[in-house]
Design a protein around this motif. Structure first.
Motif, short mmCIF file in Angstrom:
data_model
loop_
_atom_site.label_atom_id
_atom_site.label_comp_id
_atom_site.label_asym_id
_atom_site.label_seq_id
_atom_site.Cartn_x
_atom_site.Cartn_y
_atom_site.Cartn_z
N TYR A 244 0.85 -1.18 0.00
CA TYR A 244 0.00 0.00 0.00
C TYR A 244 0.89 1.24 0.00
O TYR A 244 1.67 1.44 0.94
N PRO A 245 0.81 2.06 -1.05
CA PRO A 245 1.79 3.13 -1.22
C PRO A 245 1.68 4.25 -0.19
O PRO A 245 2.62 4.99 0.01
N HIS A 246 0.53 4.36 0.48
CA HIS A 246 0.34 5.48 1.39
C HIS A 246 0.63 5.12 2.83
O HIS A 246 0.35 5.90 3.73
N MET A 247 1.17 3.91 3.00
CA MET A 247 1.51 3.51 4.36
C MET A 247 3.02 3.27 4.43
O MET A 247 3.64 2.92 3.45
N SER A 248 3.57 3.45 5.62
CA SER A 248 4.99 3.16 5.81
C SER A 248 5.19 1.64 5.77
O SER A 248 4.23 0.87 5.78
N VAL A 249 6.46 1.26 5.72
CA VAL A 249 6.79 -0.17 5.70
C VAL A 249 6.18 -0.89 6.91
O VAL A 249 5.54 -1.93 6.78
N ASN B 107 2.41 -1.15 6.53
CA ASN B 107 2.11 -2.17 5.55
C ASN B 107 2.15 -3.55 6.18
O ASN B 107 1.25 -4.36 5.97
N MET B 108 3.22 -3.80 6.94
CA MET B 108 3.39 -5.12 7.52
C MET B 108 2.34 -5.40 8.59
O MET B 108 1.90 -6.53 8.76
N GLY B 109 1.92 -4.34 9.30
CA GLY B 109 0.96 -4.55 10.38
C GLY B 109 -0.50 -4.45 9.97
O GLY B 109 -1.38 -4.66 10.79
N PHE B 110 -0.74 -4.14 8.68
CA PHE B 110 -2.11 -3.83 8.25
C PHE B 110 -3.10 -4.97 8.51
O PHE B 110 -4.20 -4.75 8.99
N SER B 111 -2.66 -6.21 8.21
CA SER B 111 -3.60 -7.32 8.38
C SER B 111 -3.97 -7.51 9.85
O SER B 111 -5.11 -7.85 10.16
N ARG C 132 11.48 -3.98 -1.31
CA ARG C 132 10.02 -4.03 -1.40
C ARG C 132 9.53 -5.47 -1.32
O ARG C 132 8.55 -5.77 -0.66
N GLN C 133 10.27 -6.34 -2.02
CA GLN C 133 9.89 -7.75 -2.01
C GLN C 133 9.98 -8.30 -0.59
O GLN C 133 9.14 -9.07 -0.15
N ARG C 134 11.01 -7.85 0.13
CA ARG C 134 11.15 -8.31 1.52
C ARG C 134 10.01 -7.80 2.38
O ARG C 134 9.52 -8.53 3.24
N VAL C 135 9.57 -6.57 2.12
CA VAL C 135 8.43 -6.04 2.88
C VAL C 135 7.19 -6.88 2.59
O VAL C 135 6.43 -7.24 3.50
N ALA C 136 7.01 -7.22 1.30
CA ALA C 136 5.85 -8.04 0.92
C ALA C 136 5.90 -9.38 1.64
O ALA C 136 4.88 -9.90 2.10
N ILE C 137 7.08 -9.96 1.75
CA ILE C 137 7.22 -11.23 2.47
C ILE C 137 6.97 -11.00 3.96
O ILE C 137 6.28 -11.77 4.62
N GLY C 138 7.51 -9.86 4.45
CA GLY C 138 7.32 -9.52 5.86
C GLY C 138 5.85 -9.40 6.21
O GLY C 138 5.40 -9.86 7.25
#
Lengths: 289, 351
Positions: free
Chosen positions: B87-92, B95-99, B139-145
């Protein structure tokens, strides 16, 4: 190192300068000209300084018109922006019905403004208009020529009908640019419909929404034709918005000096608000890129 | 706890069947790779497991429970997308904590889990940045995170490395392999890159036009491909396929010599991998051929040889081979390296 001096370059800008002079600068300067002079006829002018500006600023008439104008623009923005976004969210994303919706929604935007005015003028009439007659038959006291509230509701509903499509189309374009992967990621993240809107769709739409707000603000702030055709500024002066008032003053009463001062201030207000919008928008862009 | 079972799963888009009945048992903790050419349905199958596509027919069991019709959020799976979909409007960190946030987890728990995932993926210095301020690999690592934070039953990866450059791809491949070792979770990974498939997978599922062509360990697929499709799809440069005739315990190649054949029924194609062909003098081995082109790659040299009626054959040999273009050579193929395929394209087993 010496700079290369090439005076010939000026000739290349010349056509644009001439064009802009004739289209913008010269007409504007004639207005400035009127705003600082007085005349008693026969094309003889006397220097009046800032007298007209002072007079206009002290005159309740302009402030009242400005108040009505801000109220009008505020109300239509409050209705059209959320409504346009709501419509865009509920439009089909692709296929035949998407194109169909786009065409149907574009229709009001293609109708000339005075025709829009005429349509609503007739539509709202109690004697022959579908809306006016129906409301009357239902026992609702509706008459936009005599009731201030009815007049306001009529011009607001008309503006909403005319321009919400524009907001919806812009918001729709913003929505279409969101890759499916975001929605899928949100599904996996079990985000609710509201969260998807709040955290994905709204931020992604922000850029176009700012443009929509700016366009709708400027257009509504300068609106003339439609309310003039429907209510002519009445009843009394309750729907006399800025431009209607200006025209009344300049062409109706032929008060060229005050009217010129009025239009320059009108112009400056639009310029100021547009500048504020522009600054906010570019800052948003910088933040989210 | 992370076993996944597909039972005769089908996918129809209107009248078009894209997944044609897939049966698959995935054990807990297994690393499964779906591989196949584009359009084979591998991504669709993954999305069906993830719940992003409906399952038209058949059943999906996750951890013993029927999840065929469950919404994505109820399947306990996490998915990593090719485009990352951060999500581009959230920090890393957001993003990781969103769920967890959408699930209503307490703030302290979210922070702890995000910090833990950031530690595992070495993302700690970037938690406050926006995704666009990161490199592709980060970014890919964030997605995995983001998927680790959810603590899922299984991870689904949809071509996660396709948007990265070659060097980063190798690095991330290694990191994903390490991650699998650390987390010991079921992972299903879709790729069209057979190197990724071979290196990462416990078992590879090769898909062809919506059906499973073969399931097996990378070694099984390489050594004993079940059919011509798998034979030519796995391995690079790909397996040479020649026409052949069989009978009376012998096979023969057009324009070549014959050898012993032990198949239980007649074969019409012979397959031999480029790295299994030896170079002999003219008259030796199965076939004689003229060296057409020499591709020098440093450690290896690929010879593309013209074997007349048998067609072009690729041979993989040493980097410092003495063979030159135009040479006449004999192609020696050890009996145990030959693979035979029947008229249906299926592998012929020894009789």
């Amino acid at each position: 190192m010496d700079k290369t001096v090439n005076q010939k370059a000026w000739f290349l800008v010349l056509p644009v300068l001439i064009l802009v002079a004739f289209s913008a600068v010269i007409p504007l300067m004639t207005v400035v000209n009127y705003s600082v002079q007085d005349t008693f006829g026969d094309n003889v002018f006397f220097w009046a300084g800032l007298e007209w500006f002072e007079q206009m600023l002290r005159d309740d008439r302009m402030w009242d018109a400005l108040g009505r104008q801000l109220l009008f623009s505020g109300i239509i923005l409050l209705i059209q922006i959320p409504l346009g976004v709501f419509v865009a969210l509920n439009m089909p994303k692709r296929g035949f019905w998407a194109s169909f919706c786009l065409v149907v929604m574009s229709l009001p935007l293609l109708i000339p403004w005075n025709v829009v005015g005429t349509i609503w003028q007739i539509f709202g009439r109690v004697d022959i208009g579908l809306l006016g007659y129906t409301l009357d038959a239902l026992g609702i006291d509706y008459n936009y020529t005599s009731d201030p509230l009815a007049a306001w509701i009529t011009i607001i509903v008309m503006d909403v009908w005319h321009w919400t499509s524009l907001v919806a189309l812009l918001a729709y374009a913003g929505l279409q640019s969101i890759p499916d992967a975001y929605y899928q990621a949100a599904k996996i993240d079990q985000a609710s419909r509201w969260k998807v809107f709040r955290y994905i769709e709204l931020p992604k739409m922000m850029g176009v929404l700012m443009i929509a707000i700016l366009l709708r603000f400027m257009d509504s702030f300068m609106i003339y034709t439609e309310p003039f055709v429907v209510t002519g500024g009445g009843p009394g002066s309750v729907t006399t918005l800025l431009s209607i008032d200006l025209v009344k003053m300049a062409l109706g009463q032929f008060d060229l000096g005050p009217a010129a001062a009025f239009s320059i201030m009108y112009f400056l207000v639009i310029l100021l608000i547009s500048w504020v919008f522009y600054t906010v928008m570019t800052n948003l862009d910088k933040r989210d890129g | 706890m992370g076993s996944i079972t597909l039972d005769k799963v089908e996918k129809w888009f209107g009248e078009v069947q894209v997944i044609k009945g897939v049966d698959l048992e995935i054990a807990d903790g297994e690393f499964i790779v779906f591989v196949g050419p584009s359009g084979c349905g591998k991504s669709t199958l993954l999305r069906m497991i993830g719940g992003l596509e409906d399952i038209s027919r058949g059943a999906l069991m996750i951890d013993g429970a029927d999840k065929t019709a469950a919404p994505p959020s109820r399947r306990g799976l996490a998915m990593v997308f090719q485009s990352y979909a951060l999500y581009p409007h959230m920090s890393v960190g957001e993003n990781m904590g969103f769920s967890l946030k959408t699930a209503g987890a307490p703030k302290a728990e979210i922070e702890a889990k995000v910090a833990e995932a950031a530690r595992v993926l070495k993302l700690e210095p970037y938690l406050d940045r926006r995704p666009k301020a990161l490199s592709g690999g980060q970014r890919q690592r964030v997605a995995i995170g983001r998927s680790i934070v959810r603590d899922p039953t299984a991870f689904l990866f949809d071509e996660p490395l396709s948007n990265l450059d070659a060097a980063l791809r190798v690095e991330m491949r290694y990191e994903i392999a390490k991650l699998h070792k650390t987390l010991q979770r079921t992972m299903i990974y879709v790729t069209h890159d057979q190197v990724e498939a071979m290196t990462l997978a416990d078992r590879i599922v090769v898909l062809e036009f919506g059906t499973i062509a073969q399931v097996g360990t990378p070694r099984e697929l390489y050594e004993n491909p079940a059919n011509l499709f798998v034979a030519t799809f796995i391995g690079s440069p790909k397996m040479n396929i020649l026409d052949c005739k069989t009978g009376d315990g012998q096979f023969s190649v057009p324009g070549g010599r014959s050898g012993a054949y032990g198949g239980d029924h007649p074969a019409v194609k012979l397959g031999i991998r480029p790295e299994h062909i030896g170079i002999g003098a003219e008259g030796e081995g199965v076939l004689d051929a003229t060296v057409d082109v020499l591709e020098y790659l440093g450690a290896d040299t690929y010879l593309i040889v013209d074997a007349g009626a048998a067609g072009k054959i690729t041979v993989r040999t040493d980097g410092d081979t003495p063979v030159r273009e135009g040479d006449r050579i004999g192609l020696v193929a050890p009996q145990e390296r030959l693979r035979f395929f029947d008229a249906d394209g299926l592998s012929v087993r020894a009789g």
